[in-house]
Design a protein around this motif. Structure first.
Motif, PDB file in Angstrom:
ATOM      1  N   ILE A 184       0.839  -1.201   0.000  1.00 40.48           N
ATOM      2  CA  ILE A 184       0.000   0.000   0.000  1.00 40.48           C
ATOM      3  C   ILE A 184       0.871   1.247   0.000  1.00 40.48           C
ATOM      4  CG2 ILE A 184      -1.664   1.324   1.363  1.00 40.48           C
ATOM      5  CD1 ILE A 184      -2.886  -1.333   2.257  1.00 40.48           C
ATOM      6  N   ALA A 185       1.953   1.217   0.793  1.00 41.41           N
ATOM      7  CA  ALA A 185       2.869   2.365   0.831  1.00 41.41           C
ATOM      8  C   ALA A 185       3.546   2.586  -0.514  1.00 41.41           C
ATOM      9  CB  ALA A 185       3.910   2.159   1.921  1.00 41.41           C
ATOM     10  N   LEU A 186       3.733   1.513  -1.271  1.00 48.99           N
ATOM     11  CA  LEU A 186       4.367   1.604  -2.594  1.00 48.99           C
ATOM     12  C   LEU A 186       3.299   1.577  -3.692  1.00 48.99           C
ATOM     13  CD1 LEU A 186       7.373  -0.845  -2.020  1.00 48.99           C
ATOM     14  CD2 LEU A 186       7.422   1.659  -1.972  1.00 48.99           C
ATOM     15  N   GLY A 187       2.179   2.219  -3.447  1.00 44.28           N
ATOM     16  CA  GLY A 187       1.077   2.200  -4.398  1.00 44.28           C
ATOM     17  C   GLY A 187       1.431   2.735  -5.771  1.00 44.28           C
ATOM     18  N   GLU A 188       2.342   3.698  -5.823  1.00 42.74           N
ATOM     19  CA  GLU A 188       2.758   4.235  -7.121  1.00 42.74           C
ATOM     20  C   GLU A 188       3.512   3.183  -7.931  1.00 42.74           C
ATOM     21  OE1 GLU A 188       4.971   7.784  -6.618  1.00 42.74           O
ATOM     22  OE2 GLU A 188       3.290   8.948  -5.797  1.00 42.74           O
ATOM     23  N   TRP A 189       4.237   2.298  -7.237  1.00 41.78           N
ATOM     24  CA  TRP A 189       4.971   1.241  -7.924  1.00 41.78           C
ATOM     25  C   TRP A 189       4.036   0.138  -8.411  1.00 41.78           C
ATOM     26  CZ3 TRP A 189      10.293  -0.040  -5.239  1.00 41.78           C
ATOM     27  CH2 TRP A 189      11.031   1.143  -5.120  1.00 41.78           C
ATOM     28  N   THR A 190       3.061  -0.223  -7.569  1.00 38.78           N
ATOM     29  CA  THR A 190       2.154  -1.320  -7.938  1.00 38.78           C
ATOM     30  C   THR A 190       1.083  -0.873  -8.925  1.00 38.78           C
ATOM     31  OG1 THR A 190       0.716  -0.848  -6.041  1.00 38.78           O
ATOM     32  CG2 THR A 190       2.489  -2.451  -5.711  1.00 38.78           C
ATOM     33  N   GLY A 191       0.810   0.426  -8.988  1.00 40.72           N
ATOM     34  CA  GLY A 191      -0.239   0.921  -9.870  1.00 40.72           C
ATOM     35  C   GLY A 191       0.196   1.175 -11.290  1.00 40.72           C
ATOM     36  N   THR A 192       1.514   1.101 -11.541  1.00 39.57           N
ATOM     37  CA  THR A 192       2.006   1.316 -12.893  1.00 39.57           C
ATOM     38  C   THR A 192       2.148  -0.016 -13.627  1.00 39.57           C
ATOM     39  OG1 THR A 192       3.815   2.269 -14.196  1.00 39.57           O
ATOM     40  CG2 THR A 192       4.408   1.177 -12.137  1.00 39.57           C
ATOM     41  N   ALA A 193       2.229   0.053 -14.944  1.00 43.98           N
ATOM     42  CA  ALA A 193       2.325  -1.170 -15.752  1.00 43.98           C
ATOM     43  C   ALA A 193       3.762  -1.620 -15.943  1.00 43.98           C
ATOM     44  CB  ALA A 193       1.668  -0.955 -17.108  1.00 43.98           C
ATOM     45  N   SER A 194       4.664  -1.161 -15.084  1.00 49.45           N
ATOM     46  CA  SER A 194       6.071  -1.537 -15.177  1.00 49.45           C
ATOM     47  C   SER A 194       6.319  -2.834 -14.415  1.00 49.45           C
ATOM     48  CB  SER A 194       6.961  -0.424 -14.607  1.00 49.45           C
ATOM     49  OG  SER A 194       8.287  -0.869 -14.473  1.00 49.45           O
ATOM     50  N   LEU A 195       6.777  -3.852 -15.120  1.00 48.54           N
ATOM     51  CA  LEU A 195       7.064  -5.134 -14.480  1.00 48.54           C
ATOM     52  C   LEU A 195       8.163  -4.986 -13.436  1.00 48.54           C
ATOM     53  CD1 LEU A 195       6.665  -8.205 -14.322  1.00 48.54           C
ATOM     54  CD2 LEU A 195       8.353  -8.436 -16.165  1.00 48.54           C
ATOM     55  N   LEU A 196       9.188  -4.168 -13.728  1.00 50.94           N
ATOM     56  CA  LEU A 196      10.294  -3.985 -12.799  1.00 50.94           C
ATOM     57  C   LEU A 196       9.819  -3.362 -11.492  1.00 50.94           C
ATOM     58  CD1 LEU A 196      13.301  -4.040 -12.134  1.00 50.94           C
ATOM     59  CD2 LEU A 196      13.532  -1.816 -13.274  1.00 50.94           C
ATOM     60  N   LEU A 197       9.009  -2.301 -11.576  1.00 50.97           N
ATOM     61  CA  LEU A 197       8.525  -1.645 -10.364  1.00 50.97           C
ATOM     62  C   LEU A 197       7.556  -2.550  -9.594  1.00 50.97           C
ATOM     63  CD1 LEU A 197       7.923   2.032 -11.579  1.00 50.97           C
ATOM     64  CD2 LEU A 197       9.762   1.172 -10.116  1.00 50.97           C
ATOM     65  N   ASN A 198       6.716  -3.268 -10.315  1.00 49.73           N
ATOM     66  CA  ASN A 198       5.786  -4.184  -9.654  1.00 49.73           C
ATOM     67  C   ASN A 198       6.524  -5.274  -8.885  1.00 49.73           C
ATOM     68  OD1 ASN A 198       3.010  -4.275 -12.096  1.00 49.73           O
ATOM     69  ND2 ASN A 198       3.752  -2.665 -10.737  1.00 49.73           N
ATOM     70  N   MET A 199       7.506  -5.888  -9.532  1.00 48.37           N
ATOM     71  CA  MET A 199       8.249  -6.955  -8.880  1.00 48.37           C
ATOM     72  C   MET A 199       9.117  -6.422  -7.743  1.00 48.37           C
ATOM     73  SD  MET A 199       7.377  -9.866 -10.152  1.00 48.37           S
ATOM     74  CE  MET A 199       5.749  -9.133 -10.110  1.00 48.37           C
ATOM     75  N   SER A 200       9.620  -5.202  -7.886  1.00 49.71           N
ATOM     76  CA  SER A 200      10.394  -4.589  -6.810  1.00 49.71           C
ATOM     77  C   SER A 200       9.519  -4.364  -5.580  1.00 49.71           C
ATOM     78  CB  SER A 200      10.997  -3.260  -7.277  1.00 49.71           C
ATOM     79  OG  SER A 200      11.898  -3.455  -8.347  1.00 49.71           O
ATOM     80  N   ALA A 201       8.291  -3.908  -5.799  1.00 49.37           N
ATOM     81  CA  ALA A 201       7.365  -3.700  -4.687  1.00 49.37           C
ATOM     82  C   ALA A 201       7.031  -5.019  -4.002  1.00 49.37           C
ATOM     83  CB  ALA A 201       6.086  -3.028  -5.192  1.00 49.37           C
ATOM     84  N   VAL A 202       6.782  -6.062  -4.786  1.00 52.55           N
ATOM     85  CA  VAL A 202       6.482  -7.372  -4.215  1.00 52.55           C
ATOM     86  C   VAL A 202       7.677  -7.904  -3.439  1.00 52.55           C
ATOM     87  CG1 VAL A 202       5.938  -9.781  -4.756  1.00 52.55           C
ATOM     88  CG2 VAL A 202       4.735  -7.938  -5.952  1.00 52.55           C
ATOM     89  N   PHE A 203       8.886  -7.728  -4.003  1.00 51.96           N
ATOM     90  CA  PHE A 203      10.097  -8.198  -3.321  1.00 51.96           C
ATOM     91  C   PHE A 203      10.275  -7.492  -1.979  1.00 51.96           C
ATOM     92  CE2 PHE A 203      14.610  -7.544  -2.367  1.00 51.96           C
ATOM     93  CZ  PHE A 203      15.032  -8.859  -2.249  1.00 51.96           C
ATOM     94  N   LEU A 204      10.088  -6.190  -1.948  1.00 56.05           N
ATOM     95  CA  LEU A 204      10.233  -5.445  -0.698  1.00 56.05           C
ATOM     96  C   LEU A 204       9.168  -5.856   0.316  1.00 56.05           C
ATOM     97  CD1 LEU A 204      11.072  -1.859  -2.042  1.00 56.05           C
ATOM     98  CD2 LEU A 204      12.632  -3.465  -0.912  1.00 56.05           C
ATOM     99  N   ALA A 205       7.950  -6.109  -0.173  1.00 54.42           N
ATOM    100  CA  ALA A 205       6.875  -6.551   0.721  1.00 54.42           C
ATOM    101  C   ALA A 205       7.198  -7.912   1.329  1.00 54.42           C
ATOM    102  CB  ALA A 205       5.553  -6.609  -0.043  1.00 54.42           C
ATOM    103  N   VAL A 206       7.683  -8.815   0.496  1.00 54.19           N
ATOM    104  CA  VAL A 206       8.043 -10.153   0.973  1.00 54.19           C
ATOM    105  C   VAL A 206       9.213 -10.075   1.951  1.00 54.19           C
ATOM    106  CG1 VAL A 206       9.090 -12.334   0.244  1.00 54.19           C
ATOM    107  CG2 VAL A 206       7.119 -11.423  -0.991  1.00 54.19           C
TER     108      VAL A 206
END
Length: 343
Positions: free
Chosen positions: A97-119
């Protein structure tokens, strides 16, 4: 003159029945998949359900793998394991949720980075919590199963209430990262991207755990400790530190499973870990005490069976896993691939 006796070594021949019985736990998975194919009858529906079942099984395995090692190595019945699942989910989702800008974009790199940090945050939080849980709650009751059940259930309840205090009593709905939404169509079957990712993560984790347990010194110590703890201590190894390390690792894996299950359901609650413990314990029991391979096979059987039965006869889905456990234990009372004898 008598001939000299034949001193060549003789080996007991293994019958085909014995070989088949040994390989049967592994063969149960393709057998169940094949039965599902004939029972469902529609290839596209069968493929969709199979991928969904494998994904569900992989996530259950991630949560159960740590528990089965703790169960086998430390002889600890830890009903508080579900609390680590819930805390991991809430910590991971908070990061997403804190990285909503990363998860809301269509960038695979930013999405996976957000998931990695969450995990990473979830595993770190639950690993530290597992260390404290072991020292404060579990350590005083080693060897006393009834007390273990009572104090770990109490710990689970306390942690659930602390989740209410920190995150509130309401369930939290979440959205998956953009690149993990939607599905891929193959042979007429719709396979969700997130479920495919879950299958890949679960398989990679299983291979990594198997390599660590079989190819490294610490893995050898853990396996030996599961089979004969006093002998390992007699050889000079500090098995107590191994106990703590395994407990921390198991707690961290529960946190990882919590994040993945939360994204799978797209909603998290304080009681989600407690509800998952039924499936986690079923997997640990039918897989065999202390066996990662058994937990892996058991988790896949549970995931596949529940998806197939829910499609064919939804009312039976609630009892399908209990029926599976009953059948397995009637066939092999110690589980499919036990590492140690029942204690």
């Amino acid at each position: 003159m008598t001939a000299a006796p034949d001193h060549r070594p003789t080996f007991a021949s293994i019958s085909l029945t014995e070989r088949l019985d040994e390989a049967m736990p592994v063969l149960l998975i393709p057998l169940l998949v094949l039965l599902g194919f004939f029972a469902i009858g529609v290839p596209s529906s069968w493929l969709t359900l199979t991928v969904s079942g494998l994904a569900m099984g992989m996530m259950i395995f991630i949560m159960a793998s740590g528990l089965t090692l703790v169960f086998g190595l430390m002889d600890v019945i830890n009903f508080g394991h579900g609390a680590f699942v819930s805390v991991g989910a809430f910590v991971g989702v908070s990061v997403l949720i804190a990285l909503g800008e990363w998860t809301g974009t269509a960038s695979l790199l930013l999405n996976m980075s957000a998931v990695f940090l969450a995990v990473a945050a979830a595993m770190a939080a639950t690993g530290v919590m597992g260390w404290g849980f072991e020292r404060i709650i579990v350590k005083p009751v080693y060897g006393a199963h009834l007390k273990q059940i009572l104090v770990t259930v109490g710990g689970l309840i306390v942690i659930e209430q602390l989740i209410h205090v920190v995150w509130g009593p309401d369930e939290i709905f979440i959205n998956r990262p953009e690149t993990l939404k939607g599905a891929i169509t193959f042979a007429g079957a719709a396979m969700e991207k997130y479920r495919l990712m879950a299958v890949g993560i679960g398989l990679a984790l299983f291979i990594a755990m198997r390599m660590v347990l079989r190819r490294t010194k610490i893995g050898l110590i853990v396996r030996a400790g599961v089979e004969n703890g006093p002998m390992v201590e007699a050889l000079g190894y500090r098995l107590r530190l191994v106990f703590v390390g395994v407990f921390i690792a198991g707690s961290a894996l529960a946190g990882l499973g919590g994040v993945m299950w939360g994204l799978y359901q797209e909603v998290i609650t304080a009681g989600m870990g407690e509800k998952m413990m039924v499936l986690v314990f079923i997997v640990a029991i039918i897989g065999g005490l202390g066996s990662v391979e058994g937990a892996f096979i058991g988790a896949l059987l549970v995931g596949l069976l529940q998806n197939y039965v829910a499609f064919l006869e939804p009312k039976l889905a609630l009892v399908s896993n209990i029926a599976l456990m009953t059948a397995i234990l009637m066939w092999r009372p110690q589980g499919m691939m036990p590492v140690v004898k029942a204690k």
